[in-house]
Design a protein around this motif. Structure first.
Motif, PDB file in Angstrom:
ATOM      1  N   ALA A  17      -8.649 -11.456 -47.047  1.00  0.00           N
ATOM      2  CA  ALA A  17      -8.604 -11.733 -48.478  1.00  0.00           C
ATOM      3  C   ALA A  17      -9.826 -11.157 -49.189  1.00  0.00           C
ATOM      4  CB  ALA A  17      -8.514 -13.237 -48.719  1.00  0.00           C
ATOM      5  N   VAL A  18     -10.971 -11.178 -48.529  1.00  0.00           N
ATOM      6  CA  VAL A  18     -12.178 -10.579 -49.105  1.00  0.00           C
ATOM      7  C   VAL A  18     -12.011  -9.067 -49.206  1.00  0.00           C
ATOM      8  CG1 VAL A  18     -14.653 -10.194 -48.754  1.00  0.00           C
ATOM      9  CG2 VAL A  18     -13.659 -12.452 -48.311  1.00  0.00           C
ATOM     10  N   VAL A  19     -11.414  -8.459 -48.188  1.00  0.00           N
ATOM     11  CA  VAL A  19     -11.200  -7.008 -48.198  1.00  0.00           C
ATOM     12  C   VAL A  19     -10.294  -6.608 -49.357  1.00  0.00           C
ATOM     13  CG1 VAL A  19     -10.370  -5.032 -46.874  1.00  0.00           C
ATOM     14  CG2 VAL A  19     -11.529  -6.913 -45.697  1.00  0.00           C
ATOM     15  N   ALA A  20      -9.285  -7.426 -49.656  1.00  0.00           N
ATOM     16  CA  ALA A  20      -8.304  -7.095 -50.704  1.00  0.00           C
ATOM     17  C   ALA A  20      -8.685  -7.617 -52.084  1.00  0.00           C
ATOM     18  CB  ALA A  20      -6.933  -7.645 -50.316  1.00  0.00           C
ATOM     19  N   TYR A  21      -9.720  -8.419 -52.172  1.00  0.00           N
ATOM     20  CA  TYR A  21     -10.033  -9.153 -53.396  1.00  0.00           C
ATOM     21  C   TYR A  21     -10.225  -8.249 -54.615  1.00  0.00           C
ATOM     22  CZ  TYR A  21     -12.556 -12.233 -56.620  1.00  0.00           C
ATOM     23  OH  TYR A  21     -12.955 -12.949 -57.731  1.00  0.00           O
ATOM     24  N   ALA A  22     -10.930  -7.141 -54.470  1.00  0.00           N
ATOM     25  CA  ALA A  22     -11.227  -6.287 -55.623  1.00  0.00           C
ATOM     26  C   ALA A  22      -9.970  -5.766 -56.303  1.00  0.00           C
ATOM     27  CB  ALA A  22     -12.105  -5.108 -55.199  1.00  0.00           C
ATOM     28  N   GLY A  23      -8.872  -5.664 -55.579  1.00  0.00           N
ATOM     29  CA  GLY A  23      -7.624  -5.213 -56.168  1.00  0.00           C
ATOM     30  C   GLY A  23      -6.762  -6.353 -56.659  1.00  0.00           C
ATOM     31  N   LEU A  24      -6.578  -7.371 -55.828  1.00  0.00           N
ATOM     32  CA  LEU A  24      -5.670  -8.451 -56.193  1.00  0.00           C
ATOM     33  C   LEU A  24      -6.241  -9.357 -57.278  1.00  0.00           C
ATOM     34  CD1 LEU A  24      -4.101  -7.332 -53.800  1.00  0.00           C
ATOM     35  CD2 LEU A  24      -3.572  -9.684 -53.137  1.00  0.00           C
ATOM     36  N   VAL A  25      -7.571  -9.367 -57.451  1.00  0.00           N
ATOM     37  CA  VAL A  25      -8.140 -10.188 -58.519  1.00  0.00           C
ATOM     38  C   VAL A  25      -7.686  -9.692 -59.889  1.00  0.00           C
ATOM     39  CG1 VAL A  25     -10.298  -8.877 -58.841  1.00  0.00           C
ATOM     40  CG2 VAL A  25     -10.259 -11.344 -59.282  1.00  0.00           C
ATOM     41  N   LEU A  26      -7.333  -8.418 -60.007  1.00  0.00           N
ATOM     42  CA  LEU A  26      -6.847  -7.894 -61.287  1.00  0.00           C
ATOM     43  C   LEU A  26      -5.550  -8.577 -61.704  1.00  0.00           C
ATOM     44  CD1 LEU A  26      -7.489  -4.069 -60.740  1.00  0.00           C
ATOM     45  CD2 LEU A  26      -8.994  -5.746 -61.839  1.00  0.00           C
ATOM     46  N   LEU A  27      -4.771  -9.048 -60.733  1.00  0.00           N
ATOM     47  CA  LEU A  27      -3.510  -9.717 -61.054  1.00  0.00           C
ATOM     48  C   LEU A  27      -3.728 -11.065 -61.730  1.00  0.00           C
ATOM     49  CD1 LEU A  27      -1.408  -8.985 -57.839  1.00  0.00           C
ATOM     50  CD2 LEU A  27      -1.509  -7.687 -59.980  1.00  0.00           C
ATOM     51  N   GLU A  28      -4.936 -11.624 -61.616  1.00  0.00           N
ATOM     52  CA  GLU A  28      -5.206 -12.897 -62.280  1.00  0.00           C
ATOM     53  C   GLU A  28      -5.125 -12.784 -63.791  1.00  0.00           C
ATOM     54  OE1 GLU A  28      -8.933 -14.469 -60.580  1.00  0.00           O
ATOM     55  OE2 GLU A  28      -7.543 -15.748 -59.460  1.00  0.00           O
ATOM     56  N   ALA A  29      -5.209 -11.576 -64.305  1.00  0.00           N
ATOM     57  CA  ALA A  29      -5.109 -11.355 -65.748  1.00  0.00           C
ATOM     58  C   ALA A  29      -3.688 -10.973 -66.157  1.00  0.00           C
ATOM     59  CB  ALA A  29      -6.097 -10.271 -66.177  1.00  0.00           C
ATOM     60  N   THR A  30      -2.727 -11.202 -65.258  1.00  0.00           N
ATOM     61  CA  THR A  30      -1.320 -10.892 -65.536  1.00  0.00           C
ATOM     62  C   THR A  30      -0.461 -12.103 -65.169  1.00  0.00           C
ATOM     63  OG1 THR A  30      -0.606 -10.098 -63.347  1.00  0.00           O
ATOM     64  CG2 THR A  30      -1.874  -8.555 -64.712  1.00  0.00           C
ATOM     65  N   ASN A  31       0.838 -11.979 -65.372  1.00  0.00           N
ATOM     66  CA  ASN A  31       1.759 -13.055 -64.985  1.00  0.00           C
ATOM     67  C   ASN A  31       2.286 -12.884 -63.564  1.00  0.00           C
ATOM     68  OD1 ASN A  31       3.352 -10.816 -65.529  1.00  0.00           O
ATOM     69  ND2 ASN A  31       4.982 -11.973 -66.533  1.00  0.00           N
TER      70      ASN A  31
END
Length: 392
Positions: A235-249
């Motif tokens: 999850a730490v490895v992927a965080y920089a990309g998937l955190v962008l989804l927090e600003a979407t639905n």
């Protein structure tokens, strides 16, 4: 043939800055003579897995010193509060000491919080991504202490993403706890380096020291999540990309067993998305599956989605993955939407520290075009672009 058994050699363990501070006799005798503050949470431990709040308290007590005044960032001392939730003052169950929250509202009570302290110790784990709030809270706390002539001691920790850089720097008008530092989105620095960078204007006001961490040694087996949703190293490895989804639905799957290792949404064409991820040169692979949510807003529901994981090999560009995901979702998921910010505008602009990512995606730019622009622009200087690395 030698009779020496290499397997019998002692394994050298990776030490954090906390371990080095604990072993500094002269420093602790001096600290025990005054009043000390400690900003930490239970994810920051010694090499023997003793949380910093307990290790520092024991060390001071052994020298007849005053117990530390405890402070904590987002998620609280026990990492029990959700992302963005207010963190109330409380009590540390390991030491019984009061804990003062520094997440939201710190500026309004800074003089009361720091009153009477001679030194503050900071020990938190960062994940190498600019919007992760621990480092900003720590830097703000350290700057306030130094400006009031209070000594600052930082127990450094290795950046789990290493020295890799990716993405642009923030613009000044978007500066917030999510875009606090003038560094690339994936910044390649340790938390000690970030604090040092941010406190440079007041660093001469009081002593400032960083106890270094080992960065090249293999960490011990086992995993202590640095925050509640990062429950697995992947999850730490992927965080920089998937955190962008927090600003979407679109869900990054908080509230599931695969938080920040999965993507889900009602009506998502999971099979097509998994196939696309497997084609992108980002270092990640994916497969479609049903994902069950145990926390709101989707508690008790099963959504179709994908799980993803880093492929074998040294190169994983999570930010590139995130940009590809956003471009694919805009083009292929009719219900995709940017979430609004609390005040005005869009949440993604605050999270990313600039609005051009959203603007380019809405204008139809491909992920490859955006990533290529970041590579060829100049984002290392304040206020102007400089070259950073990313994968298209």
């Amino acid at each position: 043939m030698s009779g020496f058994d290499k397997s019998a050699e002692p394994v050298k363990r990776a030490l954090a800055g906390l371990d080095r501070l604990i072993s500094d006799e002269l420093m602790f005798h001096r600290l025990a003579a005054g009043k000390v503050g400690l900003l930490t949470n239970h994810a920051a431990t010694t090499v023997d897995r003793i949380p910093a709040s307990l290790a520092i308290t024991r060390r001071l007590d052994a020298l007849n010193g005053t117990p530390p005044r405890l402070f904590t960032p987002e998620h609280g001392m026990r990492l029990a509060d959700g992302a963005g939730d207010a963190v109330a003052d409380g009590r540390d169950p390991l030491t019984g000491l009061p804990v003062h929250s520094l997440y939201m509202g710190f500026e309004d009570r800074v003089d009361v919080v720091l009153e009477g302290l001679d030194a503050v110790i900071i020990d938190l784990r960062d994940v190498g991504v600019r919007c992760y709030t621990y480092a900003a809270t720590a830097a703000n706390f350290a700057a306030a202490a130094l400006a009031r002539h209070i000594e600052v001691i930082v127990c450094d920790r290795a950046n789990p993403l290493g020295p890799s850089l990716a993405g642009p720097r923030p613009v000044l008008e978007r500066r917030s706890i999510l875009a606090y530092f003038d560094v690339p989105f994936v910044h390649g620095r340790t938390i000690g380096e970030l604090i040092s960078l941010a406190t440079a204007p007041v660093s001469s006001q009081a002593p400032f020291a960083i106890y270094p961490a080992d960065i090249a040694l293999r960490a011990p087996l086992g995993w202590i999540p640095p925050s509640p949703a990062l429950s697995h190293p992947d999850a730490v490895v992927a965080y920089a990309g998937l955190v962008l989804l927090e600003a979407t639905n679109i869900r990054e799957c908080r509230g599931t067993s695969v938080s920040f290792r999965a993507v889900a949404a009602p009506g998502l064409d999971a099979e097509a998305l998994a196939g696309a991820i497997n084609e992108w040169p980002t270092g990640f692979a994916a497969a479609s599956r049903d994902i069950f949510f145990v926390r709101s807003p989707d508690a008790g529901q099963t959504l179709r989605g994908i799980t993803l994981w880093p492929r074998r090999g040294p190169h994983h560009d999570a930010l590139a993955l995130g940009v590809h995901l956003l471009a694919w979702l805009i083009a292929n998921h009719p219900d995709f939407a940017w979430l609004p910010a609390g005040d005005a505008g869009f949440a993604i602009d605050n999270l990313f520290g600039r609005d051009d990512l959203r603007v380019q995606l809405d204008a139809g730019a491909s992920a490859a075009e955006i990533l290529r622009g970041w590579r060829t622009a100049d984002y290392t200087s304040t206020g102007s672009p400089s070259t950073t690395t990313s994968t298209s």
